[in-house]
Scaffold this active site. Structure first.
Site, PDB file in Angstrom:
ATOM      1  N   CYS A  75       0.842  -1.193   0.000  1.00 37.85           N
ATOM      2  CA  CYS A  75       0.000   0.000   0.000  1.00 37.85           C
ATOM      3  C   CYS A  75       0.877   1.243   0.000  1.00 37.85           C
ATOM      4  O   CYS A  75       1.935   1.281   0.629  1.00 37.85           O
ATOM      5  CB  CYS A  75      -0.970   0.002   1.177  1.00 37.85           C
ATOM      6  N   GLU A  76       0.427   2.241  -0.747  1.00 36.19           N
ATOM      7  CA  GLU A  76       1.256   3.441  -0.891  1.00 36.19           C
ATOM      8  C   GLU A  76       1.194   4.334   0.345  1.00 36.19           C
ATOM      9  O   GLU A  76       1.964   5.281   0.463  1.00 36.19           O
ATOM     10  CB  GLU A  76       0.879   4.213  -2.156  1.00 36.19           C
ATOM     11  N   HIS A  77       0.281   4.054   1.263  1.00 37.91           N
ATOM     12  CA  HIS A  77       0.175   4.886   2.464  1.00 37.91           C
ATOM     13  C   HIS A  77       1.123   4.444   3.568  1.00 37.91           C
ATOM     14  O   HIS A  77       1.613   5.270   4.329  1.00 37.91           O
ATOM     15  CB  HIS A  77      -1.260   4.871   2.997  1.00 37.91           C
ATOM     16  N   HIS A  78       1.341   3.145   3.672  1.00 37.52           N
ATOM     17  CA  HIS A  78       2.169   2.629   4.769  1.00 37.52           C
ATOM     18  C   HIS A  78       3.334   1.773   4.278  1.00 37.52           C
ATOM     19  O   HIS A  78       4.151   1.337   5.079  1.00 37.52           O
ATOM     20  CB  HIS A  78       1.318   1.773   5.713  1.00 37.52           C
ATOM     21  N   GLN A 116      -5.595  -0.128  -3.559  1.00 38.01           N
ATOM     22  CA  GLN A 116      -6.280  -1.252  -4.214  1.00 38.01           C
ATOM     23  C   GLN A 116      -7.197  -0.798  -5.349  1.00 38.01           C
ATOM     24  O   GLN A 116      -7.274  -1.447  -6.391  1.00 38.01           O
ATOM     25  CB  GLN A 116      -7.063  -2.047  -3.159  1.00 38.01           C
ATOM     26  N   HIS A 144      -5.350  -6.196   4.037  1.00 34.96           N
ATOM     27  CA  HIS A 144      -4.331  -5.161   4.142  1.00 34.96           C
ATOM     28  C   HIS A 144      -3.614  -5.233   5.487  1.00 34.96           C
ATOM     29  O   HIS A 144      -4.239  -5.102   6.528  1.00 34.96           O
ATOM     30  CB  HIS A 144      -4.977  -3.777   3.967  1.00 34.96           C
ATOM     31  N   CYS A 146      -1.776  -3.119   6.791  1.00 31.74           N
ATOM     32  CA  CYS A 146      -1.841  -1.863   7.541  1.00 31.74           C
ATOM     33  C   CYS A 146      -3.110  -1.794   8.391  1.00 31.74           C
ATOM     34  O   CYS A 146      -3.182  -1.046   9.354  1.00 31.74           O
ATOM     35  CB  CYS A 146      -1.718  -0.651   6.615  1.00 31.74           C
TER      36      CYS A 146
HETATM   37 ZN   LIG Z   1      -1.984   1.155   4.156  1.00 33.66          ZN
END
Ligand SMILES: [Zn+2]
Length: 186
Positions: A75-78, A116, A144, A146
């Site tokens: 995931c690009e956030h975490h 996603q 996920h 995260c």
């Molecule tokens: Zn994430």
């Protein structure tokens, strides 16, 4: 192999309070950098390269489905993994794609930093672009890390995202048939 990335991982070890000089961690920055480069190797691939001409003439105009394609992404956030399955369908208009190529297209986009929803759309658009199909459907189901390992710590929630193009968008029968064939219809 990027020595810069290796240096950054050494900094990360320091940042989390570790001692990069202790025996178990001596080669960790190098290994972690190599692993991360592998997990992000989709950046260095192009659709042309991945498909590599494996497009075949066919007068089949029935739905082609590839289900349960294993999917591993970050995931690009975490930058934590999300893991699941992709189901891909298309309705050919004269050309069919080599089966393994569908999985390779999934991999090419999964091995980048992603969310996603975008991943699902990129796969659908790529299949459409390559096959000129009358319709493309992609469903991705993933867990996920995260969410599971941090934050809300919901261990069993699966996120589902879908993109329907062409006939799959326009015809509820076609969409229904697809969802039934992948076992996702009520
Ligand atoms: Zn994430």
């Amino acid at each position: 192999m990027s020595s810069q990335l290796t240096d950054h991982y050494r900094e990360i070890l320091l940042g989390v309070g570790e001692d990069p000089q202790r025996e178990g961690l001596l080669d960790t920055p190098k290994r972690a950098a190599k692993a991360m480069q592998f997990l992000c190797n989709g950046y260095s691939k192009s659709l042309d390269e991945v498909v590599n001409g494996a497009l075949f003439e066919s007068d089949n105009d029935e739905m082609v489905i590839v289900r349960d394609i294993e999917l591993y992404s970050l995931c690009e956030h975490h930058m934590l993994p999300f893991i699941g399955k992709a189901h891909v369908a298309y309705i050919p208009t004269g050309k069919v794609l080599g089966l393994s190529k569908v999985a390779r297209i999934v991999d090419m986009f999964a091995r980048r930093l992603q969310i996603q929803e975008n991943l699902t759309k990129q796969i659908a658009d790529a299949i459409q672009q390559v096959t000129q199909a009358a319709g493309v459907a992609v469903v991705v189901e993933a867990k996920h890390m995260c969410m599971m390992m941090r934050g809300v710590e919901k261990q069993n929630s699966v996120m589902t995202s879908s993109v329907m193009l062409g006939a799959f968008r326009d015809s509820s029968n076609t969409r229904h048939e697809f969802l039934q064939l992948i076992g996702r219809s009520k």
